[in-house]
Write an enzyme that holds these catalytic residues in place. Structure first.
Site, PDB file in Angstrom:
ATOM      1  N   HIS A   1       0.816  -1.258   0.100  1.00 11.76           N
ATOM      2  CA  HIS A   1      -0.038  -0.006   0.197  1.00 11.76           C
ATOM      3  C   HIS A   1       0.909   1.299   0.020  1.00 11.76           C
ATOM      4  O   HIS A   1       0.243   2.306  -0.215  1.00 11.76           O
ATOM      5  CB  HIS A   1      -0.840  -0.129   1.369  1.00 11.76           C
TER       6      HIS A   1
ATOM      7  N   PHE B   1      -3.022   8.714   7.301  1.00 18.82           N
ATOM      8  CA  PHE B   1      -3.501   7.227   6.834  1.00 18.82           C
ATOM      9  C   PHE B   1      -4.173   7.364   5.616  1.00 18.82           C
ATOM     10  O   PHE B   1      -4.751   8.441   5.235  1.00 18.82           O
ATOM     11  CB  PHE B   1      -3.992   6.465   7.981  1.00 18.82           C
TER      12      PHE B   1
ATOM     13  N   ASN C   1      -6.920   6.394   4.286  1.00 14.33           N
ATOM     14  CA  ASN C   1      -8.390   6.668   4.030  1.00 14.33           C
ATOM     15  C   ASN C   1      -8.596   8.207   4.223  1.00 14.33           C
ATOM     16  O   ASN C   1      -9.736   8.467   3.815  1.00 14.33           O
ATOM     17  CB  ASN C   1      -9.179   5.797   5.011  1.00 14.33           C
TER      18      ASN C   1
ATOM     19  N   ASN D   1      -9.347   3.528  -1.572  1.00 17.73           N
ATOM     20  CA  ASN D   1      -9.945   4.520  -0.762  1.00 17.73           C
ATOM     21  C   ASN D   1      -9.043   5.932  -0.435  1.00 17.73           C
ATOM     22  O   ASN D   1      -9.606   6.880  -0.230  1.00 17.73           O
ATOM     23  CB  ASN D   1      -9.820   3.841   0.618  1.00 17.73           C
TER      24      ASN D   1
END
Length: 189
Positions: A20, A66, A68, A114
């Site tokens: 990610h 983060f 999201n 996201n």
């Protein structure tokens, strides 16, 4: 002209080398080449490094919100510097592309990502340039969450390193070219 190159990922040692975080990895590579370091900015909720490439002031941005909530940092920086969506380039991981494949894209939906969903929500448009970096789908019965938050095996890491080397050069071409189609033809693959 001022531009933002945004790499998406999650902050902290726990996520440092995860799939990610390939957006962060690309920005680290560019920062190393440019000999600049990231400093944390609490107001913008991001680690930011500043450089000049081809006469343009470039902010390398790693949101620390983060994944999201990445759009919060992106929107705050765009507002502060008076930038619009045409002034940003976002690098992020893509599950639906083979490991190490790259694709420049001008606009489009979030495709389930996201971090991109958050940026679209906060800046109010899908019309911004992107670099998608393939991380492949989970193998076996591994969940998507566990897959994106895991590291690369040796073979995949080699492919990712090759992709990041290619993208390090591609970003310079992107900043120098006036024609996005030329960049896509040269580097999408």
């Amino acid at each position: 002209m001022t531009r933002l190159i945004i790499g998406l990922g999650n902050p902290g040692d726990r996520y440092f080398e995860t799939k990610h975080n390939v957006g962060f990895m690309l920005l680290d590579k560019i920062a190393k080449r440019e000999n600049v370091t990231f400093n944390h900015d609490k107001i913008f909720q991001a680690d930011i490094a500043t450089t000049f490439i081809d006469g343009e002031k470039i902010y390398l941005v790693k949101p620390t919100t983060f994944m999201n909530e990445s759009g919060k940092a992106v929107h705050a920086l765009m507002t502060y510097y008076g930038l619009d969506a045409t002034d940003i380039l976002v690098a992020y991981d893509d599950l639906d592309m083979a490991v190490g494949k790259i694709r420049f894209r001008q606009k489009g939906s979030a495709g389930g990502h996201n971090g991109i969903k958050s940026i679209v929500k906060h800046i109010g448009t899908q019309e911004f340039d992107r670099i998608k970096i393939g991380i492949g789908r989970p193998k076996g019965k591994m969940s998507v969450v566990n897959h994106v938050l895991s590291g690369f095996d040796i073979e995949d890491r080699i492919e990712i390193d090759l992709a990041l080397d290619k993208l390090d050069k591609a970003v310079n071409v992107y900043l120098e070219e006036d024609d996005f189609d030329t960049v896509m033809r040269k580097f999408n693959g």
